[in-house]
Scaffold this motif. Structure first.
Motif, short mmCIF file in Angstrom:
data_model
loop_
_atom_site.label_atom_id
_atom_site.label_comp_id
_atom_site.label_asym_id
_atom_site.label_seq_id
_atom_site.Cartn_x
_atom_site.Cartn_y
_atom_site.Cartn_z
N THR A 206 7.92 49.35 -88.41
CA THR A 206 6.95 48.26 -88.28
C THR A 206 6.30 47.91 -89.61
O THR A 206 5.48 47.00 -89.68
CB THR A 206 5.82 48.63 -87.30
N LYS B 213 11.09 48.58 -68.80
CA LYS B 213 10.07 48.92 -69.79
C LYS B 213 10.71 48.90 -71.16
O LYS B 213 11.79 49.47 -71.37
CB LYS B 213 9.53 50.32 -69.50
N GLN C 188 3.97 39.78 -76.90
CA GLN C 188 4.33 40.47 -75.67
C GLN C 188 3.16 41.29 -75.15
O GLN C 188 2.85 41.28 -73.97
CB GLN C 188 5.52 41.40 -75.91
N GLU C 189 2.51 42.00 -76.05
CA GLU C 189 1.38 42.82 -75.63
C GLU C 189 0.29 41.97 -75.02
O GLU C 189 -0.31 42.32 -74.01
CB GLU C 189 0.81 43.58 -76.82
N GLU C 190 0.05 40.84 -75.65
CA GLU C 190 -0.98 39.97 -75.10
C GLU C 190 -0.57 39.44 -73.74
O GLU C 190 -1.39 39.32 -72.83
CB GLU C 190 -1.27 38.82 -76.06
N THR D 99 1.08 40.92 -71.62
CA THR D 99 0.93 41.94 -70.58
C THR D 99 -0.53 42.11 -70.19
O THR D 99 -0.84 42.67 -69.15
CB THR D 99 1.44 43.30 -71.06
N GLN D 100 -1.41 41.64 -71.03
CA GLN D 100 -2.81 41.91 -70.78
C GLN D 100 -3.58 40.74 -70.20
O GLN D 100 -4.62 40.93 -69.60
CB GLN D 100 -3.50 42.30 -72.09
N LEU E 192 2.82 47.56 -66.04
CA LEU E 192 3.26 46.92 -67.27
C LEU E 192 4.78 46.88 -67.35
O LEU E 192 5.37 45.99 -67.91
CB LEU E 192 2.72 47.69 -68.48
N GLN F 63 11.01 45.36 -76.30
CA GLN F 63 10.97 46.20 -77.48
C GLN F 63 12.38 46.47 -77.96
O GLN F 63 12.67 46.41 -79.14
CB GLN F 63 10.27 47.52 -77.12
N ARG G 142 6.11 41.33 -80.88
CA ARG G 142 5.54 42.43 -80.09
C ARG G 142 4.09 42.13 -79.72
O ARG G 142 3.66 42.42 -78.60
CB ARG G 142 5.56 43.72 -80.90
N GLN G 143 3.38 41.58 -80.66
CA GLN G 143 1.98 41.24 -80.39
C GLN G 143 1.87 40.26 -79.24
O GLN G 143 1.00 40.38 -78.37
CB GLN G 143 1.37 40.54 -81.60
N ASN H 243 7.07 42.15 -85.47
CA ASN H 243 5.73 42.60 -85.09
C ASN H 243 4.96 41.48 -84.39
O ASN H 243 4.19 41.73 -83.46
CB ASN H 243 4.95 43.07 -86.32
#
Lengths: 249, 423
Positions: free
Chosen positions: B202, A162, A70-72, A74-75, A92, A166, A67-68, A64
């Protein structure tokens, strides 16, 4: 535009950089630190496969975290700053590929694991002792060459990129779900080969790898069951090398 | 010391007379409190070893080619119904019901056997006698009465006995099963959070417990910091919770480690059943069962670690699972920390104290000296700076006597028993 809280998000021992002016300088430092957190997390996830049976809670929490990050990524500005080539709205889906392409070779050396994971066969629910090496090799032969190729050269098929990241995490859960003696070796060769592929293509730094991406991809795509013995040792050496790089970064 | 001596669980029985510990080597050691000494009326009895037995052995899962550790994850006592004592002990996969019974008499005077067990030559028997029971040195025997196996794919983290004293639950990372104590060949699955695609996983179950009075109610906590209260009367599969307890995240404290430190490592109902306590990495929270949106009390265990989270992530300490416990009257809660420190919080006075469990610093029968950690700045005398804390010395398991102010604190491989100074 800088993110709030950028300067002292979560990293220990960092000097508290005051003021927004200093914030400009803080960005690369933050990114590097975030990258090293990402590296550390991925190493942890890999290492946990060497244990008797990985602690699922720990693996989930680390995944997790990955993933966080990665999300950041992307932003925030890391992606926006470097994406000068895209014609339209930044997508994205194409983050991962552009990220690697546009980094300096030093940064690539530090963080080239990102697009390295291939997709895999999602059919892991079967309870019988499915040979995980089978599924791995099947997946890699079909998906990986296409993914890497599109990553590096054509940037077509962004849909395949994409969730690449993940899927690398999902791959870990697959092995947790469906462990077999081969699973550890099966996981590593794909990572290792892809590292070398990237390096060969992008930086030409590696002089002891296969020639060009084609060979690398062919090696990648061959079923690991048949070549596992010969690849095993070299894969482990490659892994040491990778771990070394990640640790040094 | 042997690695196998690492204590992995500590639990008083319902009267407090017995204290059980489980260790990484699969052993259970039970201590018994001495009867109070009449001449020393101001001193409570000491705890001495009462019984030691091997509860679990290492096993090998051939299907997965993995070893199953014999480490005892949890021990729970049954209330005493007759002369014998019963407890449940569990490792990652198998729960066992143990009967602990005393033998203090033995039959003597057999006709056909010598006292040492050898058979006599029948032709030498000229008279008959009736064997009689004669006292012997007390012997405590432990025997496995039930083995509850093959019901958990993932690692068991909790067992909890229902207030009906007939059933109990066992929880692993993704599922919770309900058992009847008499029946070993089947269990009911009452919670299943395994996603259809493991890719989507998760969140995992981290702890579970039955309500102390309400036999249809239980809670389970998760790695995302939530607690779900379930009512077994609502449906057979309790996938839908009756209540969801979750505190909104504090945005000013948000970091990449926020989720990890919110993961709940232990959940315990108060004796009254009105509250429950949860332990996450940095704090202890008390929840009122009637209020789901935030805890009624929060106690910081070691807030000075917040700026060290990255290092603690690197050395894996951030994944340490601390337990917590209530005192008998639910007025004080206790939990462990690093450097062999443990903390107590008085809910009424709002005072807290840090104590240390170590032989070097505490002689027997001396009062424990309060400790203080200096977070930053100038360190006062007798304070310890954060950087000199020993993160290998962790107190994960503590227990409080159900009736008296006696506590058991487990360091890595030592058990400390403290009691409050009596007047």
């Amino acid at each position: 535009m800088f993110m709030r809280g950028l300067k002292r998000k979560c990293f220990d021992g960092e000097e508290d950089i005051e003021g927004t002016l200093a914030g400009i300088k803080a960005i690369p430092s933050y990114n590097l630190q975030r990258q090293s957190l990402l590296d550390m997390s991925l190493v942890k996830l890999q290492l946990c496969h060497m244990l008797v049976e990985p602690n699922l809670c720990r693996s989930v929490l680390i995944a997790n975290t990955v993933r966080q990050i990665q999300e950041e990524m992307t932003q925030d500005g890391t992606w926006q700053m470097i994406n000068t080539q895209s014609t339209g709205q930044a997508s994205l889906d194409r983050l991962v590929s552009t990220d690697i392409l546009c980094r300096s070779s030093r940064e690539q050396a530090e963080g080239k694991h990102v697009p390295g994971y291939s997709t895999f066969n999602k059919d892991f629910e079967s309870d019988h002792a499915q040979d995980s090496s089978e599924t791995m090799s099947t997946a890699s032969s079909v998906q990986a060459p296409r993914n890497l190729q599109s990553n590096m050269w054509e940037m077509e098929n962004p849909q395949e990129n994409k969730g690449n990241f993940q899927k690398s995490l999902d791959q870990i859960f697959e092995t947790l779900e469906n462990k077999s003696p081969n699973s550890v070796e099966d996981l590593f060769p794909e990572v290792d080969n892809s590292y070398y592929d990237l390096d060969t293509m992008l930086t030409g730094m590696m002089n002891n790898t296969k020639m060009g991406h084609c060979d690398g991809l062919e090696t990648f795509s061959s079923p690991t069951t048949t070549t596992s013995n010969s690849n095993c040792k070299s894969d482990l050496n490659e892994l040491d090398h990778i771990v070394e790089i990640l640790v040094e970064s | 010391s042997y690695a196998a001596d690492i204590i992995s669980t500590v639990e008083f029985n319902h009267s407090g007379e017995l204290l059980a510990t489980g260790d990484k080597g699969g052993r259970v050691v039970i201590f018994q409190q001495e009867q109070e000494n009449k001449s020393q009326s101001h001193s409570r009895g000491e705890y001495n070893v009462y019984s030691t037995f091997q509860s679990h052995e290492p096993e090998f899962d051939y299907l997965k080619s993995l070893e199953i550790e014999e480490k005892i994850n949890k021990i729970r006592w049954l209330p005493q119904k007759n002369a014998a004592q019963f407890l449940l002990s569990t490792n990652d996969k198998t729960i066992k019901l143990w009967k602990i019974s005393e033998r203090d008499k033995r039959p003597e005077g057999y006709n056909l056997k010598e006292e040492d067990g050898r058979y006599r030559d029948p032709t030498t028997v000229t008279t008959l006698r009736v064997p009689v029971f004669r006292p012997m040195d007390l012997m405590v025997e432990a025997s496995p009465r039930r083995i509850f196996a093959n019901a958990h794919t993932y690692h068991i983290n909790s067992i909890s006995i229902n207030s009906d004293y007939e059933t109990y639950l066992s929880a692993d990372d993704l599922r919770i099963n309900l058992w009847h104590l008499e029946i070993t060949d089947r269990s009911f699955n009452i919670v299943d959070i395994k996603p259809a695609n493991m890719e989507e996983l998760t969140e995992v179950i981290t702890a579970a417990e039955f309500h102390p009075n309400s036999c249809n109610t239980f809670v389970y906590s998760s790695s995302k910091g939530t607690i779900r209260l379930c009512d077994m009367r609502a449906s057979a599969l309790c996938d839908r919770h009756s209540k969801l307890f979750e505190e909104p995240e504090d945005p000013s404290n948000r970091s990449f480690f926020s989720e990890i430190i919110s993961s709940i490592s232990d959940v315990k109902f108060s004796h009254s059943g009105r509250y429950m306590m949860t332990r996450d990495y940095l704090s202890v929270k008390i929840w009122d069962l009637n209020m789901e949106n935030r805890p009624v009390e929060t106690y910081q265990v070691h807030e000075y670690l917040r700026s060290k989270l990255c290092s603690l992530y690197e050395n894996d300490c951030i994944f340490d699972k601390f337990e917590c416990c209530w005192n008998g009257s639910d007025s004080i809660v206790m939990t462990g920390s690093y450097n062999n420190f443990f903390r107590m919080f008085d809910r009424n006075t709002k005072r807290d104290i840090t104590l240390e469990a170590s032989r070097e610093n505490n002689k027997p029968r001396t009062v424990l000296k309060p400790r203080k950690v200096c977070a930053s700045g100038k360190r006062k005398k007798d304070e310890i700076s954060v950087d000199s804390l020993d993160f290998n010395k962790k107190i994960l398991h503590t227990a409080w006597h159900p009736k008296e102010n006696i506590i058991a604190v487990a360091t890595t491989n030592n058990l400390y028993i403290f009691q409050d100074k009596m007047n």
